[in-house]
Design a protein around this motif. Structure first.
Motif, mmCIF file in Angstrom:
data_model
loop_
_atom_site.group_PDB
_atom_site.id
_atom_site.type_symbol
_atom_site.label_atom_id
_atom_site.label_comp_id
_atom_site.label_asym_id
_atom_site.label_seq_id
_atom_site.Cartn_x
_atom_site.Cartn_y
_atom_site.Cartn_z
ATOM 1 N N ARG A 310 11.670 -7.881 0.426
ATOM 2 C CA ARG A 310 10.690 -7.019 -0.244
ATOM 3 C C ARG A 310 10.405 -5.774 0.600
ATOM 4 O O ARG A 310 10.336 -5.854 1.828
ATOM 5 C CB ARG A 310 9.389 -7.781 -0.511
ATOM 6 N N HIS A 311 10.234 -4.662 -0.093
ATOM 7 C CA HIS A 311 10.029 -3.379 0.584
ATOM 8 C C HIS A 311 8.902 -2.613 -0.105
ATOM 9 O O HIS A 311 8.729 -2.710 -1.325
ATOM 10 C CB HIS A 311 11.322 -2.542 0.544
ATOM 11 N N ARG A 312 8.168 -1.858 0.692
ATOM 12 C CA ARG A 312 7.109 -0.987 0.174
ATOM 13 C C ARG A 312 7.495 0.458 0.462
ATOM 14 O O ARG A 312 7.761 0.823 1.607
ATOM 15 C CB ARG A 312 5.772 -1.344 0.824
ATOM 16 N N ILE A 313 7.540 1.253 -0.600
ATOM 17 C CA ILE A 313 7.972 2.644 -0.484
ATOM 18 C C ILE A 313 6.818 3.545 -0.904
ATOM 19 O O ILE A 313 6.305 3.450 -2.033
ATOM 20 C CB ILE A 313 9.208 2.906 -1.357
ATOM 21 N N ALA A 314 6.388 4.409 0.001
ATOM 22 C CA ALA A 314 5.302 5.336 -0.296
ATOM 23 C C ALA A 314 5.778 6.401 -1.271
ATOM 24 O O ALA A 314 6.907 6.899 -1.178
ATOM 25 C CB ALA A 314 4.803 5.988 0.987
ATOM 26 N N LEU A 315 4.929 6.746 -2.223
ATOM 27 C CA LEU A 315 5.253 7.739 -3.238
ATOM 28 C C LEU A 315 4.457 9.012 -3.000
ATOM 29 O O LEU A 315 3.288 8.964 -2.605
ATOM 30 C CB LEU A 315 4.937 7.188 -4.634
ATOM 31 N N ASP A 316 5.102 10.137 -3.222
ATOM 32 C CA ASP A 316 4.435 11.430 -3.113
ATOM 33 C C ASP A 316 3.279 11.482 -4.108
ATOM 34 O O ASP A 316 3.458 11.218 -5.299
ATOM 35 C CB ASP A 316 5.451 12.537 -3.410
ATOM 36 N N ALA A 317 2.089 11.808 -3.622
ATOM 37 C CA ALA A 317 0.906 11.817 -4.485
ATOM 38 C C ALA A 317 1.071 12.750 -5.674
ATOM 39 O O ALA A 317 0.609 12.451 -6.784
ATOM 40 C CB ALA A 317 -0.324 12.209 -3.671
ATOM 41 N N LYS A 318 1.742 13.876 -5.480
ATOM 42 C CA LYS A 318 1.952 14.813 -6.592
ATOM 43 C C LYS A 318 2.894 14.240 -7.639
ATOM 44 O O LYS A 318 2.774 14.541 -8.831
ATOM 45 C CB LYS A 318 2.508 16.133 -6.055
ATOM 46 N N ALA A 319 3.853 13.401 -7.204
ATOM 47 C CA ALA A 319 4.845 12.858 -8.135
ATOM 48 C C ALA A 319 4.247 11.835 -9.085
ATOM 49 O O ALA A 319 4.789 11.589 -10.165
ATOM 50 C CB ALA A 319 5.999 12.231 -7.362
ATOM 51 N N VAL A 320 3.129 11.204 -8.679
ATOM 52 C CA VAL A 320 2.533 10.161 -9.510
ATOM 53 C C VAL A 320 1.113 10.534 -9.913
ATOM 54 O O VAL A 320 0.277 9.673 -10.171
ATOM 55 C CB VAL A 320 2.558 8.802 -8.779
ATOM 56 N N LYS A 321 0.837 11.813 -9.990
ATOM 57 C CA LYS A 321 -0.470 12.293 -10.408
ATOM 58 C C LYS A 321 -0.598 12.162 -11.919
ATOM 59 O O LYS A 321 0.320 12.487 -12.665
ATOM 60 C CB LYS A 321 -0.648 13.750 -9.983
ATOM 61 N N GLY A 322 -1.739 11.678 -12.407
ATOM 62 C CA GLY A 322 -1.948 11.551 -13.843
ATOM 63 C C GLY A 322 -1.148 10.398 -14.430
ATOM 64 O O GLY A 322 -0.925 9.378 -13.785
ATOM 65 N N GLU A 323 -0.713 10.561 -15.688
ATOM 66 C CA GLU A 323 0.079 9.517 -16.351
ATOM 67 C C GLU A 323 1.490 9.546 -15.785
ATOM 68 O O GLU A 323 2.236 10.495 -15.996
ATOM 69 C CB GLU A 323 0.110 9.753 -17.862
ATOM 70 N N SER A 324 1.872 8.499 -15.063
ATOM 71 C CA SER A 324 3.147 8.531 -14.364
ATOM 72 C C SER A 324 3.830 7.167 -14.419
ATOM 73 O O SER A 324 3.207 6.144 -14.698
ATOM 74 C CB SER A 324 2.961 8.967 -12.907
#
Length: 341
Positions: A310-324
């Motif tokens: 299992r791995h945890r990958i941080a996502l760019d806050a702008k990429a998942v802003k709003g409905e994502s």
């Protein structure tokens, strides 16, 4: 040859199609993979985009010839008794590179050995050999029975690679249908499936609903398929974003058991993607979102080889802003999840 015996088998597999960011397409391919001791042989190759020669879309005569070749009933296609085990999914040209191996018969047994990456008629084992793979010795009866089943009419039925699209946004449906057809998946659009003959409904492997389709309309479609005796996958479209919908449909068409997947889990929450893989493989993670003006945006947030676990990958806050939404892909499978808040 002192290879230990291994169990030989076959299983349906696929190379998932995709709509690429530059407007191009990656073709969907259904094929038969080789199982060694119950596990897909392709899983031993960490970062390989390839299919076996036993692809569902090749002409029957060529498919049969490939099976006969693996049974050593015809001359080997490459020098040194070598056979293509996995090749380019787009063109099958040896120049693109292929995994090859020597196949030989010892008594009644079949042995696969000297696996190598090959781009021309000669295999350089010292430079390009897969030294950690094989040799594998397969009992002749088991080996022949599995391969013969592909051409004697006893193999499992072919996958239904057609999708019925139902929704209110005709422009989106037309774009989605065109994208699906471009990657090799048949698609038709309808507003009402209740009067479609049962024989036609049996051609479909999935039904995709747009977000505007009401629950009563969905129930009527399900009833029509139930009456036709069709076990079909249903897709609730997450958003009018064509690459996202393609990924959802690819996942729905993949009916393989979980143990035949490399990518087995995706969770998207709290600015992270949680991913689980069962063998070393390249994973690409893409975030899609709709802005306030209902425009779609896409961003690749990870692309690399992951080890089993299992791995945890941080996502760019702008990429998942709003409905994502988050899409994770390996060569053979794709998972889709909305971003939880």
């Amino acid at each position: 040859m002192s290879a230990a015996y291994a169990a030989f088998g076959l299983a349906p597999a696929m190379r998932a199609g995709e709509v690429l960011a530059d407007g191009g397409y990656q073709v969907h391919r259904d094929f038969v993979d080789f199982l060694v001791d119950g596990r897909p042989l392709l899983f031993r190759l960490a970062d390989l985009d390839a299919v076996s020669p036993l692809a569902s879309d090749v002409p029957p005569a060529i498919f049969t010839a490939q099976v006969r070749s693996l049974l050593l009933e015809t001359d080997p296609p490459l020098e040194g008794g070598r056979h293509i085990i996995y090749g380019c999914p787009e063109c099958a040209d040896l120049a693109c590179g292929a995994v090859t191996a020597v196949i030989e018969r010892v008594g009644t047994d079949y042995i696969w050995r000297d696996f190598a990456w090959q781009t021309d008629e000669h295999a350089d084992l010292e430079r390009n050999g897969y030294h950690g793979i094989g040799p594998f010795r397969f009992a002749g009866t088991e080996y022949r029975t599995a391969l013969d089943s592909l051409i004697d009419g006893t193999e499992p039925p072919a996958a239904r690679r057609r999708v019925l699209l139902i929704g209110a946004r005709v422009a989106v449906l037309n774009k989605l249908a065109a994208a699906l057809r471009a990657i090799g998946i048949g698609a038709e659009i309808t507003g009402d499936a209740t009067h479609v003959p049962a024989d036609e409904l049996r051609r479909y492997g999935a039904v995709a609903f747009g977000r505007a389709v009401t629950q009563d309309e969905r129930a009527a479609v399900r009833t029509a398929f139930d009456r036709a005796g069709v076990d079909v996958a249903y897709v609730d479209g997450l958003a009018p974003i064509v690459p996202l919908l393609v990924a959802q449909i690819e996942h729905a068409l993949d009916a393989r058991p979980l143990e035949q997947h490399r990518l087995t889990r995706l969770v998207a929450a709290d600015g992270e993607a949680g991913i689980e893989v069962t063998s070393p493989c390249r994973v690409r993670v893409t975030a899609y979102r709709l802005d306030r003006l209902y425009r779609s945006h896409a961003q690749d947030v990870f692309d690399g080889v992951l080890e089993p676990g299992r791995h945890r990958i941080a996502l760019d806050a702008k990429a998942v802003k709003g409905e994502s939404f988050v899409v994770a892909r390996t060569m053979g499978s794709v998972l889709v999840e909305p971003m939880a808040r």
